[in-house]
Design a protein around this motif. Sequence first.
Motif, short mmCIF file in Angstrom:
data_model
loop_
_atom_site.label_atom_id
_atom_site.label_comp_id
_atom_site.label_asym_id
_atom_site.label_seq_id
_atom_site.Cartn_x
_atom_site.Cartn_y
_atom_site.Cartn_z
N MET A 1 -27.87 28.21 -31.64
CA MET A 1 -26.82 28.34 -30.61
C MET A 1 -25.52 27.68 -31.06
N LYS A 2 -24.44 28.45 -31.05
CA LYS A 2 -23.15 27.89 -31.47
C LYS A 2 -22.51 27.13 -30.31
N LYS A 3 -21.91 25.98 -30.64
CA LYS A 3 -21.21 25.22 -29.61
C LYS A 3 -19.74 25.14 -30.03
N ILE A 4 -18.84 25.47 -29.13
CA ILE A 4 -17.40 25.51 -29.47
C ILE A 4 -16.87 24.11 -29.74
N PHE A 5 -16.06 23.98 -30.81
CA PHE A 5 -15.36 22.71 -31.02
C PHE A 5 -13.85 22.88 -31.11
N LEU A 6 -13.40 24.14 -31.29
CA LEU A 6 -11.96 24.36 -31.45
C LEU A 6 -11.56 25.69 -30.84
N ASP A 39 -23.14 25.63 -35.30
CA ASP A 39 -24.53 25.85 -34.95
C ASP A 39 -25.36 24.72 -35.56
N LYS A 40 -25.90 23.85 -34.73
CA LYS A 40 -26.57 22.68 -35.31
C LYS A 40 -27.93 23.02 -35.92
N LYS A 41 -28.41 24.23 -35.68
CA LYS A 41 -29.69 24.65 -36.27
C LYS A 41 -29.53 24.95 -37.76
N ASN A 42 -28.41 25.64 -38.10
CA ASN A 42 -28.24 25.98 -39.52
C ASN A 42 -26.94 25.41 -40.10
N ILE A 214 -25.51 27.29 -46.25
CA ILE A 214 -26.07 28.41 -47.03
C ILE A 214 -27.52 28.10 -47.42
N SER A 215 -27.80 26.82 -47.70
CA SER A 215 -29.20 26.46 -48.03
C SER A 215 -30.11 26.81 -46.86
N LYS A 216 -29.66 26.48 -45.64
CA LYS A 216 -30.47 26.78 -44.45
C LYS A 216 -30.64 28.29 -44.29
N LEU A 217 -29.53 29.02 -44.45
CA LEU A 217 -29.59 30.47 -44.23
C LEU A 217 -30.51 31.17 -45.22
N LEU A 218 -30.59 30.60 -46.44
CA LEU A 218 -31.43 31.25 -47.45
C LEU A 218 -32.89 30.82 -47.36
N SER A 219 -33.14 29.75 -46.56
CA SER A 219 -34.48 29.17 -46.58
C SER A 219 -35.57 30.16 -46.14
N ASN A 220 -35.23 31.13 -45.33
CA ASN A 220 -36.27 32.11 -44.96
C ASN A 220 -36.06 33.48 -45.61
N THR A 221 -35.47 33.45 -46.82
CA THR A 221 -35.34 34.69 -47.60
C THR A 221 -36.04 34.47 -48.95
N ASN A 222 -36.00 35.46 -49.81
CA ASN A 222 -36.58 35.28 -51.15
C ASN A 222 -35.52 34.92 -52.17
N GLN A 265 -20.06 13.28 -45.51
CA GLN A 265 -18.86 13.77 -44.79
C GLN A 265 -19.22 14.17 -43.35
N GLY A 266 -20.49 14.32 -43.07
CA GLY A 266 -20.93 14.66 -41.71
C GLY A 266 -20.85 16.15 -41.41
N LEU A 267 -20.96 16.98 -42.44
CA LEU A 267 -20.85 18.43 -42.21
C LEU A 267 -22.05 18.98 -41.42
N ASN A 268 -23.05 18.14 -41.21
CA ASN A 268 -24.22 18.53 -40.42
C ASN A 268 -24.15 17.98 -38.99
N LYS A 269 -22.96 17.44 -38.60
CA LYS A 269 -22.85 16.80 -37.27
C LYS A 269 -21.73 17.42 -36.44
#
Length: 395
Positions: A1-6, A39-42, A214-222, A265-269
């Motif tokens: 779920m995307k949460k708006i920040f800007l 999106d804090k999931k990916n 991108i690591s998250k997005l690829l995690s369920n691909t080959n 840098q907190g790119l996951n927060k």
Amino acid sequence: MKKIFLNLGRQPITNSFLNKIDKKTTKKEFFYNLSIGFDKKNFLVSIMNYVNPKKMFNSKYAHRASSSKTMRKSFQQIAFKLKKRFKPKKCLEIGSNDGVFIKNFNKKQIIAIEPCANLAKITRLEGFTTYSEFWSKQLAKKIVKLNCGIDLIYSANTISHIPNFKEVFDAVLIGLSKNGVFVFEDPYIGSVIQNNSYDQFYDEHAHLFSLLSISKLLSNTNLKIFDAEITQTHGGSIRFYICRKNSKFRETKSMKLLRFKEIQQGLNKFKTYKNFSNRVKGSKQNLLNLLKKLKKNDKKIISYGATYKSTTIFNYCNIGTDFIDYVIDTTPNKQGKFTPGKHIPITSPEKGLNNSVDYAFLGAWNFKREIELKEKNFLRRGGKFITHVPSVRII
Ligand code: TMP
């Protein structure tokens, strides 16, 4: 779920330069609300409302990637580097624009994919096999049938334009040879946060990537990432090196280090993005204050580069011909037109950068060095550039 920040407000299509300004034309102009979410999931940063790609990438597409010397040189260097590292036999580029990258390859060796018909025509006329279509599983199947697997699939400033990654990655998996590599690069969210370059958000940039996302997005691909690097292109870009999960490539040390830096840098927060959003509001206020002060002193201000980025700035900050007399740009098919949304006239640098200009706002700030070198005369006679990156100032 995307949460708006800007929220960057009501924005037009950045590629929709207007031929004339009359009621009928401006009434038809398309606007949408540009807000950005995390999106804090990916860990992915994306615009909330994607614009239909067909509205943006069509036969009127104005941008020419080879219009800057910096970009011509940069594509030459990356082509050389990729050939040396991977020694690919068969190559393909997704989003070949006017051929600035593929020109560095043998015509028989590389296939171009470019949905904008006007651009596809250029590379086709030059003798390159060009498919004027969006990159898809269907197209990948067609290409693999006619050729064997592709050893190098390259893409610059294109993957971030595609809302639906699944189709892109699935098509890459169809297209790649056993040890083939998929290398793509796009503006880097880490640099946007660091430089306050909020103008990297516009209709075409459906997403701005990090290594974490991108690591998250690829995690369920080959597919897997085995290397990533930050480059100075477009004020900070990220280049990913991707291969099949069972391919011979191993994760590099520099990629592990980059992952660590992104966490620092907190790119996951979400908080990192919220703080950035507050800085963006400050940047808008500072730019308006500076322009108002200069106008009060009767200074003539123009803008340098009819960039998509400056469309975001002008529409978000509500800057029109009240501040900027006109925009100059070297691209012939932008000249004589008007900027999307704020309708500022565009002219050539030869006509526009004359002795009457006091200040030029760097719409193309990502080419600052190239422009400063080119416009020595303007600087010598006391002309000055204005930028908002990383903070609003007269250079
Ligand atoms: P971009 O930042 O989206 O690549 O767009 C750069 C724009 O700036 C493009 O329209 C060409 C223009 N430009 C000039 O007019 N003069 C220059 O010297 C450079 C480098 C770019």
